[in-house]
Design a protein around this motif. Structure first.
Motif, short mmCIF file in Angstrom:
data_model
loop_
_atom_site.label_atom_id
_atom_site.label_comp_id
_atom_site.label_asym_id
_atom_site.label_seq_id
_atom_site.Cartn_x
_atom_site.Cartn_y
_atom_site.Cartn_z
N LEU A 203 1.01 -1.28 -0.17
CA LEU A 203 0.14 -0.44 0.11
C LEU A 203 0.85 0.83 0.13
N LEU A 204 1.64 1.12 -0.60
CA LEU A 204 3.06 2.89 -0.40
C LEU A 204 2.36 3.27 -1.37
N ARG A 205 2.76 4.07 -0.60
CA ARG A 205 1.92 5.46 -1.32
C ARG A 205 2.48 6.04 -2.67
N ASN A 206 1.41 6.25 -3.27
CA ASN A 206 1.45 6.15 -4.73
C ASN A 206 2.26 8.20 -5.27
N GLU A 207 1.66 8.43 -6.23
CA GLU A 207 1.52 9.69 -6.65
C GLU A 207 1.39 11.17 -5.90
N LYS A 208 -0.15 10.27 -6.04
CA LYS A 208 -1.98 10.75 -5.57
C LYS A 208 -1.52 11.69 -3.93
N HIS A 209 -0.52 11.05 -3.33
CA HIS A 209 0.00 11.26 -1.77
C HIS A 209 -0.99 10.26 -1.43
N ARG A 210 -1.20 8.91 -1.18
CA ARG A 210 -2.15 8.32 -0.87
C ARG A 210 -1.57 7.16 -0.58
N GLY A 211 -1.61 6.46 0.39
CA GLY A 211 -1.14 5.07 1.46
C GLY A 211 -0.21 5.38 2.25
N TYR A 212 0.34 4.46 2.84
CA TYR A 212 1.31 4.04 3.55
C TYR A 212 3.12 4.63 2.95
N THR A 213 3.87 5.57 4.16
CA THR A 213 4.97 6.43 3.92
C THR A 213 6.02 5.43 4.88
N PRO A 214 6.78 5.13 4.31
CA PRO A 214 7.83 3.65 5.28
C PRO A 214 8.61 4.93 5.76
N ILE A 215 9.08 4.68 7.25
CA ILE A 215 10.48 5.52 7.61
C ILE A 215 11.72 5.97 7.38
N LEU A 216 11.85 6.94 7.08
CA LEU A 216 12.95 7.55 6.96
C LEU A 216 12.44 8.06 5.03
N ASP A 217 10.83 8.07 5.13
CA ASP A 217 10.45 8.55 3.96
C ASP A 217 10.18 10.54 3.80
N GLU A 218 10.28 10.58 4.25
CA GLU A 218 9.71 12.29 5.34
C GLU A 218 10.66 12.77 5.48
N THR A 219 11.66 14.09 4.88
CA THR A 219 12.49 14.82 5.01
C THR A 219 12.20 16.40 5.63
N LEU A 220 11.76 16.70 7.23
CA LEU A 220 11.04 17.84 6.93
C LEU A 220 11.69 19.04 7.68
N ASP A 221 13.23 18.95 7.87
CA ASP A 221 14.39 19.58 8.09
C ASP A 221 15.23 19.57 7.58
N PRO A 222 15.42 19.24 5.81
CA PRO A 222 17.12 18.42 5.27
C PRO A 222 18.64 19.55 6.07
N ASP A 223 17.90 20.70 6.21
CA ASP A 223 18.89 21.20 6.68
C ASP A 223 19.95 21.18 7.90
N ASN A 224 18.53 20.27 8.97
CA ASN A 224 19.06 19.68 10.17
C ASN A 224 19.35 18.18 10.18
N GLN A 225 18.32 17.85 9.12
CA GLN A 225 18.18 16.43 9.90
C GLN A 225 19.22 16.03 9.71
N VAL A 226 19.60 13.94 9.94
CA VAL A 226 20.51 12.96 9.23
C VAL A 226 19.00 11.77 8.16
N LYS A 227 18.72 11.72 7.15
CA LYS A 227 18.50 10.81 6.63
C LYS A 227 17.00 11.36 6.95
N GLY A 228 15.73 10.80 7.68
CA GLY A 228 14.61 11.60 7.60
C GLY A 228 13.92 11.93 8.64
N ASP A 229 12.85 11.87 9.17
CA ASP A 229 12.09 11.02 10.05
C ASP A 229 11.30 9.69 10.38
N HIS A 230 12.13 9.32 11.40
CA HIS A 230 11.27 8.36 12.36
C HIS A 230 10.49 8.24 12.47
N LYS A 231 9.66 7.91 11.29
CA LYS A 231 7.99 7.97 11.44
C LYS A 231 7.74 7.31 10.38
#
Length: 338
Positions: free
Chosen positions: A79-107
């Motif tokens: 059920l992985l997220r599709n191009e319409k932003h529907r579905g599952y987002t795995p850990i590290l899929d999103e990086t909300l603060d790229p200037d200060n984060q390593v890899k991505g969000d732990h969620k």
């Protein structure tokens, strides 16, 4: 606990923010408007109470959310997220603060939007279309629970929007127009923070520092502390305060779109999630106007001495750019296809 863990936890020490409580059952609308206006100018965050969503139903939403995140990773990746932003987002899929984060969000997350059949012309628009749903055999009652919560959350959003409109010296039904909350882009996102430990000094966060994109957000959380706000992003050093979970209440915060609309009178405040080793669940409901809505400075928010600070922009194009800037390219998941 080892010394390395102690060092990781230390930067999380912070005081708790004091936020206003807005009751949707209070007949004194002027009191609600005053409390909300103060909150929107001060921090852009407040609690909404007496909203009509029962504790029993909220418990069911969280229980169903946990059932999904407990599934094996192979089931979730179907059920992985599709191009319409529907579905599952795995850990590290999103990086909300790229200037200060390593890899991505732990969620991990799961996006559910406005359900539009694939053969409907509306489905051609970004953020509209059919949702990805776990099978009823796998998670019976899951879809029905989430769709009911979407309806309840939109009702609460419209009630809050009336108070916001009054606080901005607009007609109470200003945001009820078809091009605004009549046909909104509304996204429900289930979020699971696996029980690790954040370390801001090393760029490790449950969710990196960010402000939300749209009009406003309704957030329900479990009783695990983790959300922090920074009321003054330009302060050095930045001061972060925890937002305490409040059972039965929704945490509401304003998004960047409302800050643009109000010419920065109302604030979209930076926030982040830091983890203390406990599993944490939250349910966020992001609300934006329709795709075609032109977001331009409200008539009550500019003057000759205070001209508009932002050019007009359509809601759909603005959101698409913001989402694409923070999420991983879907091509990175090709290795999971069979």
């Amino acid at each position: 606990m080892g010394s390395s863990e102690s060092e990781a936890v230390a930067p999380l020490a912070s005081k708790t923010a004091t936020l206003n409580h807005i009751s949707l059952a209070d007949p004194d609308i002027e009191k609600s408007v005053s409390l909300l206006k103060q909150a929107c100018v001060d921090s852009g965050f407040f609690y909404v109470i007496d909203h009509g969503i029962s504790l029993e139903f909220m418990d069911e939403v969280f229980a169903q959310s946990k059932k999904f995140f407990d599934l094996p990773i192979d089931e979730k990746m179907k059920l992985l997220r599709n191009e319409k932003h529907r579905g599952y987002t795995p850990i590290l899929d999103e990086t909300l603060d790229p200037d200060n984060q390593v890899k991505g969000d732990h969620k991990e997350g799961y996006y559910i939007g406005v359900e539009v059949p694939e053969d409907d012309p509306q489905a051609e628009k970004p953020f509209y279309g059919p949702n990805l749903w776990p099978s009823a055999d796998l998670l019976p009652g899951w879809r029905e629970t989430m769709e009911q919560y979407q309806r309840e959350a939109l009702r609460v959003t419209k009630a809050v929007a009336k108070i916001i409109a009054l606080a901005l010296d607009l007609d109470a039904d200003f945001f009820d127009k078809r091009e605004m909350l009549g046909e909104p882009i509304a996204v429900l996102r289930l979020i699971y923070y696996e029980g690790n430990i954040s370390n801001p000094a090393k760029g490790i966060y449950g969710a990196g520092a960010h402000s939300d994109y749209g009009l406003l957000t309704l957030l329900a959380t479990d009783d695990v502390v983790g959300l922090q706000v920074c009321k003054d992003k330009d302060a050095q050093p930045q001061i972060w305060e925890f937002v305490a979970p409040l059972r039965g209440a929704l945490i509401v915060n304003l998004g960047d779109m409302l800050e643009r609309w109000s010419n920065c009178i109302f604030r979209s405040t930076m926030h982040r999630v830091v983890l203390n080793g406990q599993d944490r669940y939250s349910v966020a409901y992001f609300v934006e106007p329709s795709h075609e809505c032109l977001v331009e400075c409200l008539p009550s928010c500019h003057s000759e001495a205070n001209p508009p600070k932002f050019p007009p922009v359509t809601c759909g194009s603005y959101l698409l750019k913001r989402y694409n800037n923070t999420h991983a390219n879907l091509s990175t998941y090709k290795k999971h296809e069979t």
